[in-house]
Design an enzyme around this catalytic site. Sequence first.
Site, PDB file in Angstrom:
ATOM      1  N   GLY A 176       0.785  -1.238   0.000  1.00 18.85           N
ATOM      2  CA  GLY A 176       0.000   0.000   0.000  1.00 18.85           C
ATOM      3  C   GLY A 176       0.811   1.279   0.000  1.00 18.85           C
TER       4      GLY A 176
ATOM      5  N   THR B 179      10.747  -5.277   9.811  1.00 21.18           N
ATOM      6  CA  THR B 179      10.891  -3.816   9.786  1.00 21.18           C
ATOM      7  C   THR B 179      12.322  -3.414  10.134  1.00 21.18           C
ATOM      8  OG1 THR B 179       8.572  -3.466  10.310  1.00 21.18           O
ATOM      9  CG2 THR B 179      10.061  -1.678  10.879  1.00 21.18           C
TER      10      THR B 179
ATOM     11  N   CYS C 116     -15.066   2.611 -24.274  1.00 24.00           N
ATOM     12  CA  CYS C 116     -14.032   2.417 -25.293  1.00 24.00           C
ATOM     13  C   CYS C 116     -14.329   1.143 -26.100  1.00 24.00           C
ATOM     14  CB  CYS C 116     -12.650   2.429 -24.663  1.00 24.00           C
ATOM     15  SG  CYS C 116     -11.390   2.955 -25.828  1.00 24.00           S
TER      16      CYS C 116
ATOM     17  N   HIS D  53     -12.333   7.260 -21.852  1.00 28.43           N
ATOM     18  CA  HIS D  53     -12.290   6.542 -20.563  1.00 28.43           C
ATOM     19  C   HIS D  53     -12.693   7.483 -19.427  1.00 28.43           C
ATOM     20  CE1 HIS D  53     -10.364   2.743 -21.760  1.00 28.43           C
ATOM     21  NE2 HIS D  53      -9.787   3.465 -22.690  1.00 28.43           N
TER      22      HIS D  53
ATOM     23  N   GLU E  44     -13.472   6.863 -16.516  1.00 27.69           N
ATOM     24  CA  GLU E  44     -12.994   6.441 -15.182  1.00 27.69           C
ATOM     25  C   GLU E  44     -11.752   7.211 -14.729  1.00 27.69           C
ATOM     26  OE1 GLU E  44     -12.963   4.652 -17.938  1.00 27.69           O
ATOM     27  OE2 GLU E  44     -11.346   3.158 -18.010  1.00 27.69           O
TER      28      GLU E  44
HETATM   29  N1  GLN Z   1      -8.907  -1.955 -28.733  1.00 27.32           N
HETATM   30  C1  GLN Z   1      -9.694  -0.798 -29.000  1.00 27.32           C
HETATM   31  C2  GLN Z   1      -8.922   0.272 -29.754  1.00 27.32           C
HETATM   32  O1  GLN Z   1      -7.719   0.229 -29.814  1.00 27.32           O
HETATM   33  C3  GLN Z   1     -10.245  -0.243 -27.703  1.00 27.32           C
HETATM   34  C4  GLN Z   1      -9.197   0.282 -26.797  1.00 27.32           C
HETATM   35  C5  GLN Z   1      -9.690   0.510 -25.398  1.00 27.32           C
HETATM   36  O2  GLN Z   1     -10.739   0.001 -25.022  1.00 27.32           O
HETATM   37  N2  GLN Z   1      -8.939   1.244 -24.628  1.00 27.32           N
HETATM   38  O3  GLN Z   1      -9.502   1.180 -30.288  1.00 27.32           O
END
Ligand code: GLN
Length: 550
Positions: free
Chosen positions: A19, A194, A388, A523, A525
């Site tokens: 961690g 430790t 994606c 993405h 996230e």
């Molecule tokens: N493999 C797909 C691409 O290259 C999606 C990539 C991903 O999901 N990051 O476009």
Amino acid sequence: MAKQKKFIFVTGGVLSSIGKGISAASIGMLMEARGIKVTMIKMDPYLNIDPGTMSPFQHGEVFVLDDGAETDLDLGHYSRFVKDAKFSRKNSFTAGRIYDTVIRRERAGGYLGKTIQVIPHITDEIKAHIFAAAEDSDLAIVEVGGTVGDIEGLPFFEAIRQMKTQVGSENCVFVHLTLVPYIPTAGELKTKPTQHSVKELREIGIQPDVLLCRSDRSLPKDVKEKIGLFCNLPGDCVFSATDAKSIYEVPLSFADEGLDEKIVEKLKIWGGRPDLSKWKAMVAKITDPKSEVQIGIVGKYTDWRDSYKSLSEALVHGGVANDARVNMVYIDSEAIEKGGEEGKKNFELLKTVDGVLVPGGFGERGVEGKIQAIEYARKNQVPYFGICLGMQLAVIEYARNVCGIKNANSAEFKPGNPDNVIDLMENQKNVKDMGGTMRLGAYNCKILPKFQGKATAAYTAYGKESISERHRHRFEVANPFRSKLEEKGLLICGQTTHPENGQDLVEMVEIPGHPWFLGCQFHPEFLSRPLAPHPLFAAFVKASLGKAKA
Ligand code: GLN
């Protein structure tokens, strides 16, 4: 005179995976909460230039920044914990990058007449990288990857050792994270690992100022005293880092132990105690939520855990936004694809969840299983979120099963197929080299606010028409198929124009009339934060809760 910059170096010993990244991020969060301008830096001792090409199964997720840097997953933790810091390529570097810089400079005649050596040339370059990344902050928290004693880590340890003399000991704190295991047969917490770890650190000239001891229980005072005595530091500089139910509890338990107080005392930074009330309220929603929802994540079974770190955190944040616990149910797309008993079992599992998510991914394995799962969600009004690759496969499914394009596919899996609804951008089609052809980092996206008099799901989630999101992919929705997909009801609710080649690109799709069916080429996230859950994750969890209650 400019304010003196401060540094906290975080190293680890005994074992990896105890961690260190979360501990560094938690210290960052506590320092920021005290009103200090913080940045975070990760130094990785491996020789790859960046983790972009490393196996996510070995190394975990590749975290993408706005500037397109492909970084270590710890940058994800830092981003989620330290809300005001802006991270760039400078905040994450590897031994590979350092050596590459030095060797290129040598070839360009930058060191004429000199013999290039690890000390001082590599160590100087490491320090220069640290100073450059620390430039816009008052406090830089620098984490050294790996554990003390690793051969390839030595130049990094030497560089940080030198830094203490260079910047002055009142401006520099060494925090060392170790493990204190509880041995049930002896009924005791064991301090020997430790002691050995600190011995190793001191052999290379670093005396830790603060020890963070990871264990399954709080260390009693006498154990702290004993560790302090043997490791050459006061007992009140030894802190427990106990296992937590949620990673977001870690900064709170550090604060309870007084860790942040001790660090600011050592750094001679005076100021008030931090206000942690918002963070505490967020943690309460994670540990004690009002409701629960089951989200099925469909992927290759090898993809789990650290390779989807930001995704699972973003789902947790989506839960926070709805005061709900999100239970992630892993569904094996390869098993669904192969059929048989295992396939049936996984498909049955799919039927039990309240929402289906197909995350990003590369390669053909399991793709047909994911498409079957998407078809199920589309037809059965189950909320669906495609990220994606998950969006690309939703487009393929729609093309095949709604538009009647039987051979619809992606150029990633069937190069040369005339019905590739997912393809490379025009200007990439004749490029043989795959290196450097990914669309990486932040791109703007325009959201369609309304369709047939109703707000789109995308607009409802974001509440605005202009957004910026991070990308990491090579393939795109093929423009020649757009009108056919739209005629049959797939709504392109987000798009962008590539700033360099001028090509229009699909960024988001949804199905009007479905409870919630949305795919995005980016993405989301990577931008979700516990105190600012990403709008798409919040909306997806909300829609799934709707199904759970129905
Ligand atoms: N493999 C797909 C691409 O290259 C999606 C990539 C991903 O999901 N990051 O476009």
